[in-house]
Design a protein around this motif. Structure first.
Motif, PDB file in Angstrom:
ATOM      1  N   LYS A   8       0.856  -1.185   0.000  1.00  0.00           N
ATOM      2  CA  LYS A   8       0.000   0.000   0.000  1.00  0.00           C
ATOM      3  C   LYS A   8       0.889   1.230   0.000  1.00  0.00           C
ATOM      4  O   LYS A   8       2.080   1.171   0.317  1.00  0.00           O
ATOM      5  CB  LYS A   8      -0.918   0.021   1.221  1.00  0.00           C
ATOM      6  N   ASP A 370       4.605   0.964   1.867  1.00  0.00           N
ATOM      7  CA  ASP A 370       4.735  -0.277   2.642  1.00  0.00           C
ATOM      8  C   ASP A 370       4.951  -1.437   1.672  1.00  0.00           C
ATOM      9  O   ASP A 370       4.091  -1.704   0.817  1.00  0.00           O
ATOM     10  CB  ASP A 370       3.481  -0.532   3.479  1.00  0.00           C
ATOM     11  N   VAL A 538      -4.467  -4.312   0.339  1.00  0.00           N
ATOM     12  CA  VAL A 538      -3.040  -4.630   0.508  1.00  0.00           C
ATOM     13  C   VAL A 538      -2.656  -5.931  -0.173  1.00  0.00           C
ATOM     14  O   VAL A 538      -1.463  -6.228  -0.287  1.00  0.00           O
ATOM     15  CB  VAL A 538      -2.663  -4.684   2.008  1.00  0.00           C
ATOM     16  N   GLU A 554      -6.324  -3.281   4.620  1.00  0.00           N
ATOM     17  CA  GLU A 554      -5.217  -3.052   5.551  1.00  0.00           C
ATOM     18  C   GLU A 554      -5.568  -3.390   6.992  1.00  0.00           C
ATOM     19  O   GLU A 554      -4.673  -3.595   7.813  1.00  0.00           O
ATOM     20  CB  GLU A 554      -4.758  -1.596   5.476  1.00  0.00           C
ATOM     21  N   ASP A 555      -6.852  -3.484   7.328  1.00  0.00           N
ATOM     22  CA  ASP A 555      -7.240  -3.863   8.685  1.00  0.00           C
ATOM     23  C   ASP A 555      -7.571  -5.349   8.798  1.00  0.00           C
ATOM     24  O   ASP A 555      -8.069  -5.797   9.828  1.00  0.00           O
ATOM     25  CB  ASP A 555      -8.439  -3.028   9.149  1.00  0.00           C
ATOM     26  N   PRO A 586      -3.801  -7.877   9.760  1.00  0.00           N
ATOM     27  CA  PRO A 586      -3.444  -7.941   8.332  1.00  0.00           C
ATOM     28  C   PRO A 586      -2.307  -8.921   8.078  1.00  0.00           C
ATOM     29  O   PRO A 586      -1.414  -9.105   8.906  1.00  0.00           O
ATOM     30  CB  PRO A 586      -3.034  -6.494   8.009  1.00  0.00           C
TER      31      PRO A 586
END
Length: 1218
Positions: A8, A370, A538, A554-555, A586
């Motif tokens: 991401k 990331d 992601v 992402e969560d 994640p």
């Protein structure tokens, strides 16, 4: 062989301020950014886009208001909750992050050129305008001040051993002129500021500064006490970038050579230790900074072009390099273009997240990238997939096809050369096309390659066959920022799926990209459709079996992309019960699989936790891969597990991964520490692992091997299975043990497929009685158990006979050696038959081409069998030609065996064979031949019988009315008497006409009935008969057989025994008890008789009613219980016949009905064995161990259960040697 894949990126442009950022730092505890410009210092949270705190640096005159001030250093001090910054004018300022107050804690008149804090934030190093180093504590107490330029080398000065001066040493191809070369001054664009970098443990720091004498940079290493340790050797072209690897091994810098530009590494003693070349020419780019990430795995190189473009602007780059097997790979290249507002002015790795990079541009835009480690492997599931793995290395893609060969990195099967650095690689997800690869490059193009043929995409556009790649131009909207398109997935020949940032920082856009050809025949890409997703994607993963595409946010939330429809949509991921499934945290690596028929998403976190949906499977996983319904993982406990997903539930996976595994657990194997899975070859047994140092290892995991073997054996591919088992040292017994019935039915197919004498012989020689499916290679729990044929023969004999019969029917000449092996390998080797076949070959040589000769066959037999054993068995064939043929091949001395053979030839045939058999210790055969030699040899025969105890065999060889038969019976009787079997001896003596000796034997064994009969047959006088009776009665009394003693004395001694009246309650007087009980019943009451009759009748009626219920009629309600009851009654009745059969056998023997006695004994023994074998089937162990009592039990059910448990015991008691 891993690549860096962008998970991401977060781009924030809300922050605006005067001037441009000069320094910035990432706060480890909050994740916010500290940014200092020539006007102010700001704490900014990129996740929310909010300014947390801010203070002006010009208000208190720390920096001039005209914007000419410079901030030379910035550091977050978590313990003080402040930020420390240093200005070029010499001020050291603390910015309180809570009160937003500025405090000057010190000032240096000559100004400051840099500030660097130790990793533990206990020390700070300041370099001044006077080119000195000031070391202070965290409380800004001065420790020491020394000059940067020192004449001394340092404490680590090298010791010379007198090998001459440098000018006289060998300098390679450059010659002696190399020693006279002068050090060139630093480049003109160098900012001439010192650079300070600390080692990861804070014990040493290095300073790079320009030497006043030479004008070139020199690196010096100091300890934390401010004592110089070492000085680097003079290095031409050394540049300003300097960064110490956190692991402490190397210091990185850059060097400009006459023909290349390199990143060089120095040790702490200042000596060079390795380098790699940047993909630029000598004067193409300048390196502004080098930055190691926190775990020392990635080196970021921040570059800027030397030459300006037509617009007068220069291009900026950030490159990410990694090392493996001593080779440096360029994994990611970020091109920020020529716009000066987008150019990065500050670059920094996150101190907590090793693969998170922060970039701040001149326009105050912050971008956070990331990355995650990912292995790009082809997703095929069948044998057409080449198990390709693609490794990014700058403008090249290194592709290795592991199905064909294993090539250790940095080498590869082949390379794909592109024109721009590659950032992403993806394989086509369509089955039968998974060998096609697409690359997304830094200039926004997609290049497509195919092995061996053009892709369908190339064919549909009529591209020339000589094209190796097809270039697809991405939409201009996606080229504004570097890496704007991520998570590229090649779903179909003409469909790509990618993810880009949404309009909001917390959203994502799914781009469905399809090729289009414009009027100029340029192949481009248009966005067919978009899907806006609330959340940052992601990872994107595809399942080749089902076509499902799963997204991870992402969560940890999981979504499903419905893409095979006109309007793609995204929906929640739900299980079969309709419940939403999400990851608790994640995951950096994901894969779709099917667990017990339900599709599930697996995920591995950066903390080594493996999840299946919301369920944690394991917490020590290094890597994992899914291939052909198998889950393979490597763990931190240095093991590789391979589990079949089709036979396990999620809880079963948890339990399997938590267990340590048994000794023969095929799912577990040990591997080297730190091993990671690169790929698994589909429809094969190979697993490719990469070690931490970068080299590859191929392992054949036992679970994959056995699964593949079972598949081949089920499909009757015996040759493939055999070759695999031989190569991997799998016990060949598995070929038969897997399915004995099928193997015996298809044994000709097995022979035809192998079609090799050596392979058939190898299979035969490895045969064992052990069932490998229950010991070495246990069957999967889901597979059906294949029982061994219950023919009574041993497994080895069954297989050898079956193979021999099949080969003799197919081609006995061709399979001659294998036929001999089948004879020799049996549990009782048939060496005589094998030798006879060799003799037949010698007598009648086969005329077929390629047939085996007698010499070859004998030589092969000698390889299988010990030569001495073979000689003895050849002697047992009584064929002296064969004996000589074997003896010639042995190591025996002719003087040893020729006299013996000549002596044998001179004997009469029967006596000759007797001599041979006795020599070979085959005493039964020797007795047979000796019995045919005439009466003159009977004494020798009788001696042989006595020595070898062959009485039963000898009695069969002589007529019952002969003298020899009587002599043998007497000898046998003497033998039985010696072994305490006098009764049997008496029977033998009686039937052969020796009543006196028989009487002695019966009297000695207390067999009083037989003794009296023999005595009457003699006959004995009455007084001697009475005396015999008294002697026998005395012995019976000692044995507590009182009833027999009383009867004997009463009938034959005419004496009334004393214990016949006094010992009526003794153990041998059951009649007295019976009379007592009967009288007590009759005198108890006048109703006793009628009540007893009623009770008897009622119990009889109850038993009759129970028997009616237990009907054997087919289909009756209690037919199963009736069968069990009937079988129990049969076992009980057979058991009660033991004594009767025993007595009958003795009578038959006495009257010389030996054949009938043997037949009766054999039949009774077979009946007992049959019942013993049937007991576990009729009364299973679970039934035998079942609880008898309970709240639902009745008296009848308890009694029935008890009787059923007692019957197996009774059947076992009935087994004895009659």
């Amino acid at each position: 062989m891993r690549n860096l894949k962008l998970l991401k990126s977060l781009r924030r442009s809300e922050l605006q301020g005067p001037g441009s950022p000069q320094c910035f730092y990432v706060r480890a505890d909050t994740g916010s950014l500290l940014i200092a410009s020539q006007y102010s210092i700001t704490e900014y949270d990129p996740r929310t886009g909010q300014v947390v705190s801010e203070a002006s640096l010009t208000a208190d005159s720390f920096l001039p208001e005209d914007g000419s001030g410079v901030v030379v250093g910035l550091q977050d001090l978590a313990e003080l909750e402040s930020a420390c910054l240093a200005t070029a004018s010499g001020d050291v300022v603390l910015f309180n992050l809570n009160t937003c107050q500025l405090e000057c804690v010190g000032s240096v008149d000559s100004g400051l050129t840099s500030m660097s804090w130790s990793p533990d934030e206990e020390l700070v190093i300041l370099t001044t305008g006077q080119e000195t180093i000031i070391m202070m504590t965290k409380d800004f107490e001065p420790i020491t001040e020394v000059g940067i330029h020192q004449d001394d080398f340092g404490e680590g000065k090298f010791i010379t051993v007198g090998w001459g001066k440098k000018e006289t040493q060998f300098h390679g191809s450059e010659g002696k002129q190399a020693a006279q070369k002068k050090i060139q001054p630093t480049v003109a664009w160098d900012d001439r500021r010192p650079r300070v970098t600390w080692r990861g443990d804070g014990q040493l720091f290095a300073v790079s500064a320009i030497c006043p004498q030479t004008g070139a940079r020199k690196v010096r290493v100091w300890n934390r006490e401010g004592v110089l340790q070492a000085t680097s050797e003079p290095i031409n072209g050394l540049e300003q970038a300097l960064c110490w690897k956190p692991s402490g091994s190397l210091i990185a810098s850059t060097q400009r050579h006459p023909n290349k530009h390199s990143v060089v590494f120095m040790e702490k003693n200042g000596l060079l230790h390795g380098d790699f070349t940047l993909p630029f020419s000598k004067d193409q780019a300048k390196v502004k900074e080098l930055l190691w990430n926190s775990d020392s795995t990635v080196l970021a190189v921040w570059l800027e072009d030397m030459a300006a473009g037509e617009d007068g602007q220069v291009n900026s780059h950030i490159q990410l390099w990694t090392v493996g097997n001593y080779h440096w790979y360029l994994k990611q290249s970020l091109d920020f273009g020529r716009d000066p507002q987008k150019a990065p002015v500050c670059v920094c790795w996150d101190p907590e997240r090793p693969l998170q990079l922060h970039v701040v541009s001149r326009s105050w835009t912050s971008i956070t990238y990331d990355w995650g480690w990912m292995t790009e492997r082809s997703p095929g599931l069948d044998a057409t997939d080449n198990a390709n793995v693609a490794v990014i290395d700058g403008e090249k893609i290194l592709v290795t096809s592991f199905r064909q060969c294993v090539v250790p990195p940095p080498m590869s099967s082949f390379e794909l050369q592109l024109t721009s650095p590659v950032n992403q690689v993806t394989f086509l997800c369509r089955p039968q096309g998974t060998n096609q690869v697409a690359a997304f490059t830094a200039n926004g193009q997609i290049s497509i390659y195919s092995q061996g043929r053009l892709t369908k995409l190339a064919e549909c556009f009529g591209l020339p066959s000589k094209m190796s790649g097809i270039y697809l131009i991405i939409l201009a909207a996606l080229l504004d920022d570097p890496l704007a398109l991520r998570q590229l997935l090649w779903l179909e020949d003409e469909l790509f799926v990618g993810v880009s940032s949404g309009l909001l920082p917390t959203s994502s856009t799914l781009q469905m990209l399809r090729p289009v050809q414009d009027a100029t025949d340029t192949l481009g890409v248009r966005s067919a459709s978009k899907s806006i997703l609330d959340g940052v994607v992601v990872s994107v993963v595809h399942c080749s079996q089902t076509g499902t595409v799963a997204l991870q946010l992402e969560d940890g939330q999981i979504r499903k992309l419905v893409w095979d429809c006109p309007e793609p949509s995204v929906e929640d991921w739900r299980d079969s019960s309709g419940c939403r499934i999400n990851f608790p945290v994640p995951c950096i690596q994901t894969a779709l699989c099917s667990i017990s028929g339900e599709e599930c998403l697996l995920g591995l976190t950066d903390r080594s936790h493996l999840y299946a949906g919301d369920t944690e499977l394991a917490s020590n996983v290094c890597s994992f891969a899914v291939c052909n319904d198998f889950l393979l993982i490597t763990t931190h406990s240095h093991t590789c597990r391979c589990l079949h997903l089709g036979t396990l539930t999620v809880k079963g996976l948890q339990a399997a991964l938590a267990s340590d595994g048994s000794q023969n657990d095929e799912t577990l194997r040990r591997v080297e520490r730190g091993s990671r899975i690169v790929t698994v070859v589909p429809q094969d047994t190979r697993v490719i692992l990469q070690m931490p140092r970068g080299n590859l290892e191929t392992v054949h995991h036992r679970a994959l091997v056995l699964a593949q073997l079972r598949t081949w054996l089920d499909s009757l591919r015996f040759r493939d299975a055999f070759e695999c088992m031989r190569r991997l040292r799998i016990n060949l017994n598995l070929i038969y043990d897997h399915s004995p019935k099928v193997f015996l039915e298809k044994i000709q197919t097995f022979i035809t497929q192998l079609n090799s004498i050596n392979q058939i012989n190898l299979f035969l020689t490895e045969l064992k009685e052990e069932d490998t499916t229950s010991s070495m290679y246990p069957r999967p729990e889901s597979s059906s158990i294949q029982h061994q044929p219950s023919s009574g023969q041993k497994k080895v004999d069954v297989v050898c006979d079956a193979l021999r019969n099949a080969m003799e029917s197919m081609d006995p000449n061709k399979f001659c050696l294998s036929i001999l092996t089948a004879h020799v390998k049996k549990t009782v080797p048939e060496l005589e038959i094998a030798l006879q076949k060799v003799h037949e070959l010698r007598e009648n040589p086969p005329e077929a081409p390629g047939a085996v000769s007698a010499e070859e066959a004998l030589k092969y037999l000698l390889f299988l069998v010990n030569v001495n054993d073979l000689y003895e068995h050849s002697l047992g064939t009584y064929d002296f030609d064969l004996v000589l043929m074997v003896a010639e091949k042995s190591q025996k001395d002719p003087k040893e065996y020729l006299p013996f053979l000549n002596m044998l030839k001179s004997l009469e045939p029967n006596y000759q064979r007797y001599t041979i058999d006795k020599h070979l210790k085959r005493y039964k055969k020797a007795l047979l031949h000796l019995s045919k030699c005439g009466e003159e040899h009977f004494g020798e025969a009788l001696q042989l019988v006595k020595e070898q105890k062959l009485y039963s065999e000898a009695l069969k060889l002589y007529a019952t009315d002969s003298v020899h038969y009587k002599a043998l019976n007497c000898a046998y009787a003497e033998h039985l008497v010696e072994h305490q079997q006098a009764e049997q001896a008496g029977l033998l003596l009686w039937r052969c006409g020796e009543p006196v000796r028989a009487l002695q034997a019966f009297a000695g064994s207390s067999s009083w009935r037989n003794a009296i009969c023999v005595a009457q047959q003699i006959p004995l006088p009455p007084d001697q008969l009475a005396l015999l009776a008294r002697d026998l009665a005395e012995k019976l009394t000692e044995q507590r057989r009182y009833a027999d003693a009383a009867l004997l004395l009463d009938q034959y001694a005419k004496v009334r025994s004393s214990f016949s009246s006094s010992d009526e309650d003794g153990p041998d007087c059951p009649d007295a008890e019976l009379y007592s009980e009967a009288s007590s019943v009759m005198t108890g009451s006048k109703y006793s008789q009628s009540n007893s009759r009623i009770s008897s009748r009622s119990s009889k009626n109850r038993r009759k009613a129970e028997r009616k219920k237990l009907s054997l009629k087919e289909g009756s309600p209690m037919e199963d219980r009736a069968l069990m009851y009937a079988l129990g009654e049969m076992i009980t009745s057979v058991d009660k016949m033991r004594e009767e059969v025993h007595n009958l056998l003795k009578a038959l023997v006495l009257f010389q009905f030996d054949k009938q006695a043997a037949k009766l004994q054999l039949s009774y023994e077979e009946a007992l064995q049959m019942m013993e074998a049937a007991v576990p089937e009729v009364w299973p162990e679970s039934l035998q161990n079942s609880q008898l009592t309970g709240p639902n039990s009745t008296a009848n059910s308890i009694m029935a259960s008890y009787q059923q448990q007692q019957r197996p015991a009774a059947s076992q008691q009935g087994q004895y040697n009659v």
